[in-house]
Write a protein that holds these residues in place. Structure first.
Motif, PDB file in Angstrom:
ATOM      1  N   ALA A 161       0.475 -47.192 -45.914  1.00  6.79           N
ATOM      2  CA  ALA A 161       0.260 -47.079 -44.472  1.00  6.79           C
ATOM      3  C   ALA A 161      -1.113 -46.505 -44.157  1.00  6.79           C
ATOM      4  CB  ALA A 161       1.352 -46.211 -43.856  1.00  6.79           C
ATOM      5  N   ILE A 162      -1.571 -45.543 -44.957  1.00  6.28           N
ATOM      6  CA  ILE A 162      -2.906 -44.992 -44.756  1.00  6.28           C
ATOM      7  C   ILE A 162      -3.955 -46.084 -44.913  1.00  6.28           C
ATOM      8  CG2 ILE A 162      -4.674 -43.504 -45.779  1.00  6.28           C
ATOM      9  CD1 ILE A 162      -2.530 -41.472 -46.388  1.00  6.28           C
ATOM     10  N   GLU A 169      -8.878 -48.812 -38.201  1.00  2.00           N
ATOM     11  CA  GLU A 169      -9.710 -47.820 -37.525  1.00  2.00           C
ATOM     12  C   GLU A 169     -11.183 -47.945 -37.879  1.00  2.00           C
ATOM     13  OE1 GLU A 169      -6.202 -44.398 -37.132  1.00  2.00           O
ATOM     14  OE2 GLU A 169      -7.767 -44.196 -38.673  1.00  2.00           O
ATOM     15  N   LEU A 170     -11.489 -48.480 -39.058  1.00  2.00           N
ATOM     16  CA  LEU A 170     -12.880 -48.623 -39.481  1.00  2.00           C
ATOM     17  C   LEU A 170     -13.461 -50.001 -39.167  1.00  2.00           C
ATOM     18  CD1 LEU A 170     -12.831 -46.816 -42.963  1.00  2.00           C
ATOM     19  CD2 LEU A 170     -13.612 -45.916 -40.759  1.00  2.00           C
ATOM     20  N   CYS A 171     -12.678 -50.837 -38.534  1.00  2.00           N
ATOM     21  CA  CYS A 171     -13.170 -52.182 -38.192  1.00  2.00           C
ATOM     22  C   CYS A 171     -14.449 -52.074 -37.359  1.00  2.00           C
ATOM     23  CB  CYS A 171     -12.095 -52.945 -37.411  1.00  2.00           C
ATOM     24  SG  CYS A 171     -12.535 -54.664 -37.078  1.00  2.00           S
ATOM     25  N   GLY A 172     -15.489 -52.762 -37.792  1.00  2.63           N
ATOM     26  CA  GLY A 172     -16.780 -52.712 -37.118  1.00  2.63           C
ATOM     27  C   GLY A 172     -17.735 -51.706 -37.727  1.00  2.63           C
ATOM     28  N   ARG A 176     -15.363 -50.887 -46.307  1.00  2.00           N
ATOM     29  CA  ARG A 176     -14.186 -51.703 -46.614  1.00  2.00           C
ATOM     30  C   ARG A 176     -13.048 -50.806 -47.083  1.00  2.00           C
ATOM     31  NH1 ARG A 176     -16.679 -55.963 -50.901  1.00  2.00           N
ATOM     32  NH2 ARG A 176     -17.130 -53.993 -51.985  1.00  2.00           N
ATOM     33  N   VAL A 177     -11.810 -51.287 -46.926  1.00  2.00           N
ATOM     34  CA  VAL A 177     -10.637 -50.577 -47.441  1.00  2.00           C
ATOM     35  C   VAL A 177      -9.816 -51.551 -48.275  1.00  2.00           C
ATOM     36  CG1 VAL A 177      -8.575 -49.248 -46.893  1.00  2.00           C
ATOM     37  CG2 VAL A 177     -10.608 -49.051 -45.430  1.00  2.00           C
ATOM     38  N   VAL A 178      -9.639 -51.210 -49.533  1.00  2.00           N
ATOM     39  CA  VAL A 178      -8.938 -52.056 -50.493  1.00  2.00           C
ATOM     40  C   VAL A 178      -7.720 -51.298 -51.015  1.00  2.00           C
ATOM     41  CG1 VAL A 178      -9.101 -53.238 -52.726  1.00  2.00           C
ATOM     42  CG2 VAL A 178     -11.108 -53.149 -51.204  1.00  2.00           C
ATOM     43  N   GLU A 179      -6.577 -51.960 -51.046  1.00  2.00           N
ATOM     44  CA  GLU A 179      -5.362 -51.370 -51.602  1.00  2.00           C
ATOM     45  C   GLU A 179      -5.014 -52.087 -52.902  1.00  2.00           C
ATOM     46  OE1 GLU A 179      -0.581 -51.248 -50.594  1.00  2.00           O
ATOM     47  OE2 GLU A 179      -2.006 -51.625 -48.977  1.00  2.00           O
ATOM     48  N   ILE A 180      -4.838 -51.320 -53.977  1.00  2.00           N
ATOM     49  CA  ILE A 180      -4.441 -51.868 -55.263  1.00  2.00           C
ATOM     50  C   ILE A 180      -3.010 -51.417 -55.544  1.00  2.00           C
ATOM     51  CG2 ILE A 180      -4.936 -51.997 -57.739  1.00  2.00           C
ATOM     52  CD1 ILE A 180      -7.219 -53.113 -56.166  1.00  2.00           C
ATOM     53  N   ASP A 181      -2.122 -52.364 -55.816  1.00  2.00           N
ATOM     54  CA  ASP A 181      -0.703 -52.058 -56.033  1.00  2.00           C
ATOM     55  C   ASP A 181      -0.264 -52.532 -57.417  1.00  2.00           C
ATOM     56  OD1 ASP A 181      -0.268 -50.961 -53.455  1.00  2.00           O
ATOM     57  OD2 ASP A 181      -0.136 -52.975 -52.604  1.00  2.00           O
ATOM     58  N   PRO A 182      -0.379 -51.667 -58.427  1.00  2.00           N
ATOM     59  CA  PRO A 182       0.078 -52.051 -59.759  1.00  2.00           C
ATOM     60  C   PRO A 182       1.602 -51.946 -59.876  1.00  2.00           C
ATOM     61  CG  PRO A 182      -1.584 -50.293 -59.827  1.00  2.00           C
ATOM     62  CD  PRO A 182      -1.061 -50.377 -58.443  1.00  2.00           C
ATOM     63  N   GLY A 183       2.157 -52.812 -60.724  1.00  2.00           N
ATOM     64  CA  GLY A 183       3.553 -52.703 -61.098  1.00  2.00           C
ATOM     65  C   GLY A 183       3.677 -51.833 -62.339  1.00  2.00           C
ATOM     66  N   MET A 184       4.349 -52.345 -63.363  1.00  2.00           N
ATOM     67  CA  MET A 184       4.615 -51.564 -64.573  1.00  2.00           C
ATOM     68  C   MET A 184       3.349 -51.422 -65.414  1.00  2.00           C
ATOM     69  SD  MET A 184       7.472 -52.374 -67.508  1.00  2.00           S
ATOM     70  CE  MET A 184       8.852 -51.871 -66.494  1.00  2.00           C
TER      71      MET A 184
END
Length: 254
Positions: A161-162, A169-172, A176-184
């Motif tokens: 969510a963050i 909120e940082l648009c413009g 950049r904001v990148v989310e990395i979601d690893p599994g196992m």
């Protein structure tokens, strides 16, 4: 000037692998974590391989410690263009009805408030660079839930969510904001911490999984996202081992 990358939780696992990889990509790495001895070894290894890094002892649960990290960033040898919010972890695998409030609080403070503290402290430098990137290392646990994982999935959902809110909120602005979601991912410490040092329970998590992800796999994903042209924002990258189709669907042999 040499671009600077800050990596939290850099003393082991994904953080250490990411620090080493970013150094090969030409970044001067500020490797931040609590364990100064491990950071010293990491920085020495990076230097021996021809890279450049500085150890910064930092506890992301402490406002004062994070302020020290921000001060170190101001002294860095170039513009701070990348922040990898990697510090985090899990404790326990108890159901909600009997889960430890202390464990839940620790997971929230490290994963969620740690990301908040460091991002707030470093964002001005990232914006000044004119080409900043924030990477939030969350988890597939931030996209789904499973029995016994209430505290960890709650914390990782909050991290997700963050990342999404920050991107809006940082648009413009040039970050950049990148989310990395690893599994196992099999690392030396994640499951050991979760099970309070119980090596047998930690090993059982990966039993029969021929090729779980390793830290270098995730570091590769982080480096790839961070080195795309600045106009390219990889919003979310979900990465699992081939053997894992979903949180509950893992192929095991033997």
């Amino acid at each position: 000037m040499t671009p600077v990358a800050i990596v939290t939780g850099a003393s082991s696992g994904i953080g250490a692998a990411t620090a080493r990889r970013l150094a090969t990509e030409g970044f001067h790495v500020l490797a931040a974590a609590r364990r100064a001895d491990r950071l010293a070894d990491l920085v020495a290894g990076i230097a021996a391989a021809g890279g450049s890094a500085t150890a910064v002892t930092c506890d992301v649960t402490s406002d004062e410690s994070v302020a020290g990290l921000a001060a170190a960033a101001e002294r860095a040898p170039g513009p701070v263009t990348l922040l990898v919010n990697n510090a985090g972890g899990a404790r326990g695998l108890d159901p909600v009805e009997s889960g430890s409030v202390g464990d839940w609080q620790w997971m929230y403070d490290v994963n969620v408030l740690g990301t908040l503290r460091v991002t707030q402290a470093v964002l001005p430098a990232l914006e000044r660079s004119g080409a900043g990137t924030i990477v939030v290392v969350s988890s597939t646990a931030g996209l789904d839930v499973y029995e016994g994982g209430g505290g960890y999935t709650a914390a990782k959902h909050a991290q997700t969510a963050i990342a999404g809110t920050l991107r809006l909120e940082l648009c413009g602005r040039p970050v950049r904001v990148v989310e990395i979601d690893p599994g196992m991912v099999r690392t030396d410490e994640f499951s050991l911490v979760r099970f309070d040092g119980d090596a047998e329970r930690a090993a059982a998590v990966y039993a029969g999984v021929a090729e779980p992800l390793v830290a270098d796999d995730v570091a590769d994903c982080i480096a790839w996202c961070a080195t795309r042209p600045q106009h390219v924002n990889v919003d979310r990258l979900v990465v699992r081992p081939l053997a894992q189709a979903a949180q509950h669907k893992v192929h095991r042999v033997g």
